[in-house]
Design a protein around this motif. Structure first.
Motif, PDB file in Angstrom:
ATOM      1  N   ILE A   1      19.804  -1.039 -12.014  1.00 54.33           N
ATOM      2  CA  ILE A   1      20.353  -2.334 -12.455  1.00 54.33           C
ATOM      3  C   ILE A   1      19.409  -3.061 -13.416  1.00 54.33           C
ATOM      4  CG2 ILE A   1      21.979  -2.739 -10.555  1.00 54.33           C
ATOM      5  CD1 ILE A   1      19.822  -4.558  -9.266  1.00 54.33           C
TER       6      ILE A   1
ATOM      7  N   GLU B   1      23.293  -6.966  -2.931  1.00 53.26           N
ATOM      8  CA  GLU B   1      24.181  -5.852  -2.562  1.00 53.26           C
ATOM      9  C   GLU B   1      23.434  -4.514  -2.467  1.00 53.26           C
ATOM     10  OE1 GLU B   1      27.143  -6.909  -2.013  1.00 53.26           O
ATOM     11  OE2 GLU B   1      26.730  -8.862  -2.912  1.00 53.26           O
ATOM     12  N   ALA B   2      22.167  -4.519  -2.809  1.00 58.49           N
ATOM     13  CA  ALA B   2      21.419  -3.251  -2.869  1.00 58.49           C
ATOM     14  C   ALA B   2      21.114  -2.728  -1.465  1.00 58.49           C
ATOM     15  CB  ALA B   2      20.122  -3.475  -3.638  1.00 58.49           C
TER      16      ALA B   2
ATOM     17  N   LYS C   1      17.153  -0.065  -3.050  1.00 60.02           N
ATOM     18  CA  LYS C   1      17.635   0.980  -3.961  1.00 60.02           C
ATOM     19  C   LYS C   1      19.067   0.657  -4.352  1.00 60.02           C
ATOM     20  CE  LYS C   1      15.238   5.362  -3.688  1.00 60.02           C
ATOM     21  NZ  LYS C   1      15.154   6.690  -3.133  1.00 60.02           N
ATOM     22  N   THR C   2      19.437   1.010  -5.566  1.00 65.56           N
ATOM     23  CA  THR C   2      20.822   0.823  -5.991  1.00 65.56           C
ATOM     24  C   THR C   2      21.337   2.184  -6.451  1.00 65.56           C
ATOM     25  OG1 THR C   2      19.990   0.246  -8.182  1.00 65.56           O
ATOM     26  CG2 THR C   2      20.556  -1.584  -6.730  1.00 65.56           C
ATOM     27  N   GLU C   3      22.671   2.360  -6.430  1.00 65.53           N
ATOM     28  CA  GLU C   3      23.208   3.678  -6.809  1.00 65.53           C
ATOM     29  C   GLU C   3      22.874   4.022  -8.254  1.00 65.53           C
ATOM     30  OE1 GLU C   3      27.319   3.982  -5.577  1.00 65.53           O
ATOM     31  OE2 GLU C   3      26.609   3.816  -3.502  1.00 65.53           O
TER      32      GLU C   3
ATOM     33  N   GLN D   1      22.435  -9.236  -8.077  1.00 63.30           N
ATOM     34  CA  GLN D   1      22.890  -7.947  -7.492  1.00 63.30           C
ATOM     35  C   GLN D   1      21.950  -7.378  -6.428  1.00 63.30           C
ATOM     36  OE1 GLN D   1      24.302  -4.775 -10.194  1.00 63.30           O
ATOM     37  NE2 GLN D   1      24.285  -6.350 -11.776  1.00 63.30           N
TER      38      GLN D   1
END
Ligand code: FAD
Ligand code: GLY
Length: 377
Positions: A241, A298-299, A236-238, A295
């Motif tokens: 993406i 970084e998730a 999950k990402t904030e 990216q």
């Protein structure tokens, strides 16, 4: 408990539940028997891509079946929410089929020409255009094909919704019941023997995915179904993406779900029927996915899972009646595209069992049970 039905369906995956829904809607008295619980196997492991055009690369009965099924989703998603309150999370933002090298770009460009016959909106995007569309993509892509109609759904919710919709038309869903054999009388099926007693019925549909060959063997029909394990993980990402599904090849895709999760799949382990998730499988997926979308590193980690795809010898599912035993049908072997093919499978099987004049016999014959390696003993 009433144990007398018109039809018994074995298997509570996407295909069994879709068939139950269609038959119950036609007024049949249906029971669905599942040895564990609804959507416990491949049908909850799937990424839910409706990838008729990304996964299938040549014309023929399977491609036509897939296109027909894909076109059913917009109406189906509305119908199911009205009947059950379950949102199957149908997303139709398209898919990018990525070419990671100049060599692959030539292949994908050929696919664009072929696929445009079916959908003129399909286009080739060069490296700059594709990165403008999806800025999180690494610059190391040679380009790709944009498929505006290859959407996706939440497969476990679709399975659940089919089951609930079937119940709304009177079908009975019985979980924790395993079918162990069939009951025949004078060459006609009359019921099934389960671990909890006998169910009497006039028609039986075997929709047990990777387990269908085992059950059919006792009838003398040797179906070829190779279990192909697939492992996946999700993050999950904030903020989102990626917007579209990124499909690199059959071993790496990223599917941005409505709840913010990105499903990343999937390995292909031939002839394997265990549910073990391996560090090596997940390591390979992380490597592939981060090459495409850096990216992802970084998730936030969400979860890992696995499932078993039922692969047939020619890649076509088995949909049809037993060659010598009346009333016994199979709908299994949907390999990588069972979620996509589930609406049309339900419709075809229901038309077959009710001898509907709407049934496309010619199309269906491509999926008959006896066609290549199997024998009838
Ligand atoms: P299953 O879902 O396996 O259901 C069969 C059911 O039968 C099981 O619940 C089992 O418990 C039950 N059963 C077995 N034996 C018995 C018995 N004797 N008595 C009672 N019950 C029994 N498809 C897509 O279209 N799009 C995708 O993006 C996609 N991604 C995938 C990713 C992965 C990692 C995997 C593994 C598959 C993916 N698929 C995808 C393929 C899809 O998941 C399958 O083709 C589909 O789920 C098969 O559904 P099924 O109902 O035939 O079988
Ligand atoms: N269709 C995607 C998969 O089977 O992994």
């Amino acid at each position: 408990m009433d144990n007398l039905f018109d039809v018994a369906i074995i298997g509570g995956g996407i295909n069994g539940t879709s068939i139950a829904y269609q038959l119950a809607k036609m007024g049949k008295k249906v029971v669905l028997l599942e040895k564990n619980h609804i959507a416990c196997e491949a049908s909850s492991a799937a990424a839910g891509m409706l990838a008729a055009q990304a996964e299938l690369e040549q014309d023929g009965p399977l491609f036509q079946l897939a296109l027909q099924s894909q076109s059913m989703f917009p109406t189906l998603s509305v119908e199911l929410i009205e009947l059950t309150g379950i949102d199957i999370e149908y997303v139709n933002k398209g898919m990018l089929k990525i070419a990671e090298s100049e060599e692959l770009a030539l292949e994908v460009k050929k696919q664009v020409t072929f696929q445009q016959k079916w959908d003129p909106m399909i286009t080739w995007l060069d490296s700059k255009e594709i990165c403008e569309m999806e800025p999180a993509l690494s610059g190391n892509v040679a380009g790709g094909m944009f498929l505006p109609n290859d959407g996706h759904v939440q497969p476990a919710k679709l399975t659940e919704a089919f089951a609930k919709a079937a119940e709304s038309f009177g079908a009975e869903i019985r979980e924790q019941i395993e079918v162990v054999s069939f009951i025949f009388e004078k060459g006609h099926v009359k019921g099934v023997q389960t671990n909890k007693g006998v169910i009497h019925c006039e028609q039986v549909v075997v929709a047990t995915g990777a387990w269908a060959a085992k059950l059919m063997r006792e009838t003398g029909l040797d179906l070829y179904i190779n279990p192909v394990k697939g492992e996946c993980f999700s993050v999950k990402t904030e903020a989102p993406i990626i917007n579209t599904t990124i499909f690199s090849d059959k071993r790496c895709y990223l599917v941005p779900k409505r709840n913010g999760e990105i499903y990343i799949g999937a390995t292909m382990v031939e002839n394997r029927i265990d549910n073990k998730v391996t560090p090596e499988g997940i390591r390979t997926l992380i490597e592939r996915a981060t090459q495409l979308v850096p990216q992802i590193k970084e998730a936030a980690w969400e979860r890992v899972w696995t499932g078993i795809r039922p692969q047939t010898g020619d890649g076509f599912p088995y949909i049809g009646e037993h060659p010598s035993l009346r009333g016994l049908y199979v709908a299994a072997g949907h390999f990588r595209n069972g979620i996509l093919l589930s609406p049309i499978t339900g419709k075809l099987v229901a038309e077959l069992l009710t001898r509907s004049s709407l049934l496309d016999q010619k199309l269906l014959s491509a999926f008959r049970l006896v066609r290549h390696k199997q024998t009838v003993g």
